[in-house]
Structures are given as structure tokens and as C-alpha cells.
Design a protein around this motif. Structure first.
Motif, mmCIF file in Angstrom:
data_model
loop_
_atom_site.group_PDB
_atom_site.id
_atom_site.type_symbol
_atom_site.label_atom_id
_atom_site.label_comp_id
_atom_site.label_asym_id
_atom_site.label_seq_id
_atom_site.Cartn_x
_atom_site.Cartn_y
_atom_site.Cartn_z
ATOM 1 N N ILE A 5 1.221 35.991 -72.093
ATOM 2 C CA ILE A 5 1.059 36.123 -70.635
ATOM 3 C C ILE A 5 1.744 37.420 -70.235
ATOM 4 O O ILE A 5 2.954 37.581 -70.445
ATOM 5 C CB ILE A 5 1.675 34.917 -69.887
ATOM 6 C CG1 ILE A 5 0.847 33.646 -70.149
ATOM 7 C CG2 ILE A 5 1.701 35.188 -68.389
ATOM 8 C CD1 ILE A 5 1.187 32.902 -71.390
ATOM 9 N N ILE A 6 0.976 38.338 -69.703
ATOM 10 C CA ILE A 6 1.469 39.683 -69.413
ATOM 11 C C ILE A 6 1.442 39.934 -67.906
ATOM 12 O O ILE A 6 0.396 39.830 -67.269
ATOM 13 C CB ILE A 6 0.605 40.748 -70.126
ATOM 14 C CG1 ILE A 6 0.588 40.486 -71.638
ATOM 15 C CG2 ILE A 6 1.108 42.143 -69.827
ATOM 16 C CD1 ILE A 6 -0.400 41.359 -72.401
ATOM 17 N N PHE A 9 -1.129 38.566 -65.148
ATOM 18 C CA PHE A 9 -0.649 38.114 -63.851
ATOM 19 C C PHE A 9 0.001 39.274 -63.109
ATOM 20 O O PHE A 9 0.144 40.376 -63.620
ATOM 21 C CB PHE A 9 0.372 36.976 -64.017
ATOM 22 C CG PHE A 9 -0.238 35.637 -64.318
ATOM 23 C CD1 PHE A 9 -0.602 34.775 -63.296
ATOM 24 C CD2 PHE A 9 -0.442 35.225 -65.628
ATOM 25 C CE1 PHE A 9 -1.161 33.534 -63.573
ATOM 26 C CE2 PHE A 9 -0.998 34.000 -65.929
ATOM 27 C CZ PHE A 9 -1.360 33.151 -64.889
ATOM 28 N N GLY A 10 0.427 38.992 -61.861
ATOM 29 C CA GLY A 10 1.207 39.923 -61.078
ATOM 30 C C GLY A 10 2.312 39.137 -60.378
ATOM 31 O O GLY A 10 2.618 38.024 -60.793
ATOM 32 N N GLU A 12 -9.622 35.448 -76.529
ATOM 33 C CA GLU A 12 -10.092 35.018 -75.218
ATOM 34 C C GLU A 12 -9.192 35.624 -74.144
ATOM 35 O O GLU A 12 -7.982 35.397 -74.141
ATOM 36 C CB GLU A 12 -10.063 33.496 -75.100
ATOM 37 C CG GLU A 12 -10.495 32.986 -73.732
ATOM 38 C CD GLU A 12 -10.307 31.489 -73.559
ATOM 39 O OE1 GLU A 12 -10.756 30.957 -72.525
ATOM 40 O OE2 GLU A 12 -9.702 30.850 -74.444
ATOM 41 N N VAL A 13 -9.783 36.412 -73.260
ATOM 42 C CA VAL A 13 -9.057 36.938 -72.110
ATOM 43 C C VAL A 13 -9.299 35.982 -70.945
ATOM 44 O O VAL A 13 -10.434 35.808 -70.500
ATOM 45 C CB VAL A 13 -9.521 38.366 -71.745
ATOM 46 C CG1 VAL A 13 -8.766 38.869 -70.517
ATOM 47 C CG2 VAL A 13 -9.301 39.309 -72.919
ATOM 48 N N LYS A 14 -8.241 35.331 -70.492
ATOM 49 C CA LYS A 14 -8.362 34.320 -69.440
ATOM 50 C C LYS A 14 -8.670 34.971 -68.092
ATOM 51 O O LYS A 14 -8.435 36.162 -67.874
ATOM 52 C CB LYS A 14 -7.064 33.519 -69.336
ATOM 53 C CG LYS A 14 -6.619 32.868 -70.640
ATOM 54 C CD LYS A 14 -7.553 31.766 -71.073
ATOM 55 C CE LYS A 14 -7.385 30.524 -70.241
ATOM 56 N NZ LYS A 14 -8.221 29.387 -70.741
ATOM 57 N N GLU A 15 -9.201 34.154 -67.188
ATOM 58 C CA GLU A 15 -9.485 34.636 -65.835
ATOM 59 C C GLU A 15 -8.207 35.126 -65.163
ATOM 60 O O GLU A 15 -7.153 34.514 -65.296
ATOM 61 C CB GLU A 15 -10.107 33.513 -65.006
ATOM 62 C CG GLU A 15 -11.458 33.057 -65.529
ATOM 63 C CD GLU A 15 -11.812 31.652 -65.085
ATOM 64 O OE1 GLU A 15 -10.869 30.897 -64.743
ATOM 65 O OE2 GLU A 15 -12.993 31.318 -65.089
ATOM 66 N N ILE A 16 -8.318 36.223 -64.444
ATOM 67 C CA ILE A 16 -7.175 36.794 -63.742
ATOM 68 C C ILE A 16 -7.130 36.256 -62.320
ATOM 69 O O ILE A 16 -8.117 36.330 -61.580
ATOM 70 C CB ILE A 16 -7.254 38.331 -63.715
ATOM 71 C CG1 ILE A 16 -7.201 38.880 -65.149
ATOM 72 C CG2 ILE A 16 -6.125 38.918 -62.874
ATOM 73 C CD1 ILE A 16 -7.319 40.403 -65.217
ATOM 74 N N ASN A 17 -5.979 35.709 -61.948
ATOM 75 C CA ASN A 17 -5.810 35.179 -60.599
ATOM 76 C C ASN A 17 -5.518 36.317 -59.626
ATOM 77 O O ASN A 17 -4.578 37.086 -59.820
ATOM 78 C CB ASN A 17 -4.652 34.173 -60.586
ATOM 79 C CG ASN A 17 -4.745 33.230 -59.406
ATOM 80 O OD1 ASN A 17 -5.164 33.614 -58.332
ATOM 81 N ND2 ASN A 17 -4.345 31.994 -59.615
ATOM 82 N N THR A 18 -6.335 36.432 -58.575
ATOM 83 C CA THR A 18 -6.189 37.522 -57.616
ATOM 84 C C THR A 18 -6.375 37.016 -56.192
ATOM 85 O O THR A 18 -7.063 36.018 -55.964
ATOM 86 C CB THR A 18 -7.232 38.625 -57.894
ATOM 87 O OG1 THR A 18 -7.149 39.643 -56.887
ATOM 88 C CG2 THR A 18 -8.650 38.079 -57.889
ATOM 89 N N PHE A 49 5.601 38.336 -70.962
ATOM 90 C CA PHE A 49 6.110 39.705 -70.878
ATOM 91 C C PHE A 49 6.138 40.196 -69.434
ATOM 92 O O PHE A 49 5.157 40.076 -68.705
ATOM 93 C CB PHE A 49 5.232 40.661 -71.699
ATOM 94 C CG PHE A 49 5.503 40.622 -73.177
ATOM 95 C CD1 PHE A 49 6.438 41.480 -73.746
ATOM 96 C CD2 PHE A 49 4.828 39.738 -73.992
ATOM 97 C CE1 PHE A 49 6.695 41.459 -75.106
ATOM 98 C CE2 PHE A 49 5.068 39.703 -75.361
ATOM 99 C CZ PHE A 49 6.003 40.566 -75.920
ATOM 100 N N MET A 50 7.286 40.764 -69.053
ATOM 101 C CA MET A 50 7.414 41.401 -67.758
ATOM 102 C C MET A 50 6.985 42.872 -67.863
ATOM 103 O O MET A 50 6.913 43.426 -68.963
ATOM 104 C CB MET A 50 8.863 41.301 -67.277
ATOM 105 C CG MET A 50 9.282 39.888 -66.925
ATOM 106 S SD MET A 50 8.305 39.221 -65.547
ATOM 107 C CE MET A 50 8.993 40.154 -64.170
ATOM 108 N N PRO A 51 6.722 43.529 -66.730
ATOM 109 C CA PRO A 51 6.290 44.932 -66.778
ATOM 110 C C PRO A 51 7.305 45.869 -67.430
ATOM 111 O O PRO A 51 6.924 46.918 -67.958
ATOM 112 C CB PRO A 51 6.095 45.284 -65.295
ATOM 113 C CG PRO A 51 5.837 43.991 -64.622
ATOM 114 C CD PRO A 51 6.662 42.984 -65.362
#
Length: 371
Positions: free
Chosen positions: A5-6, A54-55, A83-89, A252-254
Motif C-alpha cells: 500500500i503506497i 492512496f493519499g 493486480e493494481v487495485k482501484e484508487i480511491n479518489t 509505505f509513506m511518501p
């Protein structure tokens, strides 16, 4: 470990009151560091690889994702399934050019929408954001890509009759809705009961839509609760903690720091943060430490009674225990309440589909549900 999770950034263009990302310090993940994280992840054992972004607001960093498909193909020398999961926006920043890049890389979105215009804007502090703008971008996504899933955060004050908002989504052509109760805050007994009643009505809606021929619908957590019950009836093992990524993924954090749980990244307890700290992508990340968290129980750190008194309780859900604003532990009573709410869909579906294993719940709670 099969997941990473990035967090692409810690900045957001709105400020929702219930957001769990408390430290919005405008840190962004660059492309070079992103590639290091992905290379590290692909080097770990396992053929199944799930990648989540994520953000903050992930679309503020949409540029670093351009060409992601080709990059992953280039580093996947072992033929692993990625698999690249859906990005929540929140959907505000989406435009046609950005959408075309996302589609080319096979990246899909899930839009945060908490109901009708009033309900949606109620917890958005930036009042310049308009509901119509988000709906227009959802329509853009539908036109050029597909009907997107919707993520609904259920706040305690909006729990009553929330089923009506969910029904409206399906009336307007949406097929997938994910319901998430707000974590890390106090729910009164009246609000818990309102949530329970709404989930009951949403389950009725789910079965009615199936009878009407809407076979492609999904409502979380109703669908997952049904699968848990049916798996048990078939004598199959179903991991009741499957929805929690602790012990299965690195977060992972930025800034490149890695943790074994999303919630602890903002915890105020330094010992808790230390326990789940995995390292830094530039100096080394301890992947083996991740497996040890599969046996973690929140009662090791949070002051609470054993949560196994709730059917199907998830012992790893540390996110139930921390205040989303301060990072402090919430009260033992509030932890127990969150565990209770997490079990509501499973108990409802169990008592409909497997009455031989019926749990005790309030009278008439399941009225109206038929399969």
C-alpha cells in the motif's frame, strides 16, 4: 506478504472531518522512489502481487503513475500475477487527459461519495467543492471507461435511514457500493442501532435487486458477509480477518518509511509506532517482520476486553482503536462498539442463511429479508 500500500502524497484538495490521514504535511512521493518501492515489492516471495495507491488525494500525484503498466511489465521477470487495485479518489481533479492516461495503464478509480448533495458536502470542510463537479467527473469516467464503484463513509449522525442513500445510487445506475462506518470516533447506542437498522434494510435491497435480475451488483459489506456464511456452511475455511491487510502487506509513506499497519503511521504512542516500523526504502525494509503481525491482537496494546465475545471478530483491527484526529487510543467502550458494528453484517446474514447457527440479536431485526 502479497500486498503493498503506497501513499502517493499526504496532501488533499479538501479536508473531510473523518479523514484518517491526520498529518497533511504536503509530502509527495517522487517517481524514482516509487520505482524503488515497486522493485523491492516484486523481489519479495509470492506469485500474487496486489498494489494499492492512496493519499491524501491520489490524483494530485497522477503524473507519477504514467507508464506504470510498462514499468511493472519490465520488472516482472518471474511471471508474477500483478493486480493494481482501484484508487480511491474524491474525483474533483479528474479530467479527460488524466483519465486517458489512467485507462492506458489499466488503473481504475473508486469515487468517494457519501450520499445526496447535502450529506456529501456536510463533512467536507472546503465548501468551494461542489457536488455537481464531482458528479460531472463521474459521468466522464462512465463515458470513457466504465461505471465506477462508490465508496460511502457512514458518519454516526448520518446512520439513520442511510439505506435510502444507497438505494438512490442503484436507482441511478451504479452497481458497486462500499459502505464504511467512520472509525476512531464515538458512536452512541442510538446511532449504533440506527446503523444496524440501515444495514438490515440495505440487505433487503441487495436481495431485491438480485431477484430483479441485477446480477452484477456488489454491496460491501453485505456480499462479504454472505460469502463468509456460505463458506462456513460448505465446511470451507474463511479468514474472518481477510479484510485487514496487517500481516499481509507493507505500508509505505511518501517519505519512504514503511510500516506494518496503516493506522500506526499517525499514532501518538511512539512505542506502538516503533513496533510496526519496518524500515526505509533507501536503507532497508524488514519484510520478514510483516508475517509476525498475522498473530497480532489489539488487546496487546489497547486497553480493552477480549473482543472475541463478538462473532467473527477481527483481532487485528487496530484502526478501531485510534482516534483519527489525535492518534490516541479511544476508550475501551468505543473500541468494543466498533468491533460490534463490524460484526453486524455477518450476524444478520448468518441468521438469515444459517439459522441453525443463529446468534442472539434484537427482536424483529431481520424482518423483511428473504432470499
Amino acid at each position: 506478504m502479497n500486498g503493498v500500500i503506497i501513499y502517493l502524497n499526504t496532501k488533499c484538495n479538501i479536508d473531510c472531518e473523518y479523514c484518517f490521514v491526520t498529518k497533511k504535511d504536503n509530502t509527495f512521493l517522487g517517481r524514482e522512489r516509487l520505482e524503488k518501492i515497486l522493485r523491492w515489492f516484486m523481489e519479495q516471495e509470492g506469485q500474487e502481487k496486489q498494489i494499492s495507491f492512496f493519499g491524501g488525494e491520489p490524483l494530485l500525484s497522477a503524473d507519477v503513475l504514467v507508464g506504470l503498466k510498462d514499468f511493472l511489465r519490465g520488472i516482472n521477470t518471474g511471471g508474477k500475477r500483478i493486480e493494481v487495485k482501484e484508487i480511491n479518489t474524491n474525483g474533483i481533479l479528474l479530467n479527460e487527459k488524466m483519465l486517458m492516461h489512467l485507462k492506458e495503464d489499466g488503473i481504475k478509480l473508486i469515487f468517494s461519495l457519501d450520499g445526496l448533495q447535502f450529506e456529501h458536502n456536510k463533512f467536507r470542510i472546503n465548501k468551494r467543492v461542489t457536488f455537481d463537479r464531482i458528479l460531472n467527473n463521474i459521468e466522464l469516467y462512465r463515458k470513457h471507461y466504465e461505471v465506477p464503484p462508490i465508496n460511502c463513509v457512514v458518519h454516526p449522525t448520518m446512520a439513520e435511514n442511510f439505506d435510502k442513500k444507497v438505494e438512490e445510487f442503484f436507482d441511478n445506475g451504479f452497481n458497486k457500493v462500499r459502505l464504511v462506518p467512520t472509525l476512531g470516533i464515538h458512536w452512541s447506542r442510538e446511532q449504533v442501532q440506527a446503523y444496524r437498522e440501515s444495514i438490515n434494510k440495505i440487505a433487503q435491497l441487495y436481495f431485491r435487486l438480485l431477484k430483479e435480475g441485477r446480477r452484477n451488483i456488489q454491496i460491501h459489506p453485505i456480499g462479504e458477509a454472505i460469502e463468509r456464511v456460505l463458506s462456513r456452511n460448505r465446511g470451507e475455511f474463511f479468514d474472518n480477518q481477510n479484510s485487514c491487510q496487517m500481516g499481509r502487506a507493507a505500508f509505505f509513506m511518501p517519505d519512504g518509511k514503511a510500516y506494518g499497519c496503516r493506522s500506526v503511521m499517525y499514532a501518538s504512542d511512539p512505542e506502538l509506532v516503533k513496533k510496526f516500523f519496518l524500515g526505509h526504502i533507501e536503507t532497508g525494509v524488514d519484510a520478514k517482520k510483516i508475517d509476525s503481525f498475522l498473530n497480532y491482537k489489539v488487546c496487546q496494546d489497547a486497553k480493552t476486553n477480549c473482543i472475541q465475545t463478538q462473532p467473527g471478530a477481527n483481532c487485528r483491527r487496530l484502526c478501531f482503536c485510534l482516534d483519527t484526529k489525535t492518534g490516541d487510543y479511544v476508550s475501551p467502550e468505543d473500541i468494543t462498539t466498533m468491533i460490534e458494528m463490524d460484526a453486524i453484517p455477518f450476524i444478520l446474514m448468518n441468521n438469515v442463511l444459517a439459522p441453525q447457527h443463529k446468534f442472539k440479536i434484537p427482536q424483529n431485526e431481520l424482518s423483511g429479508i428473504s432470499t
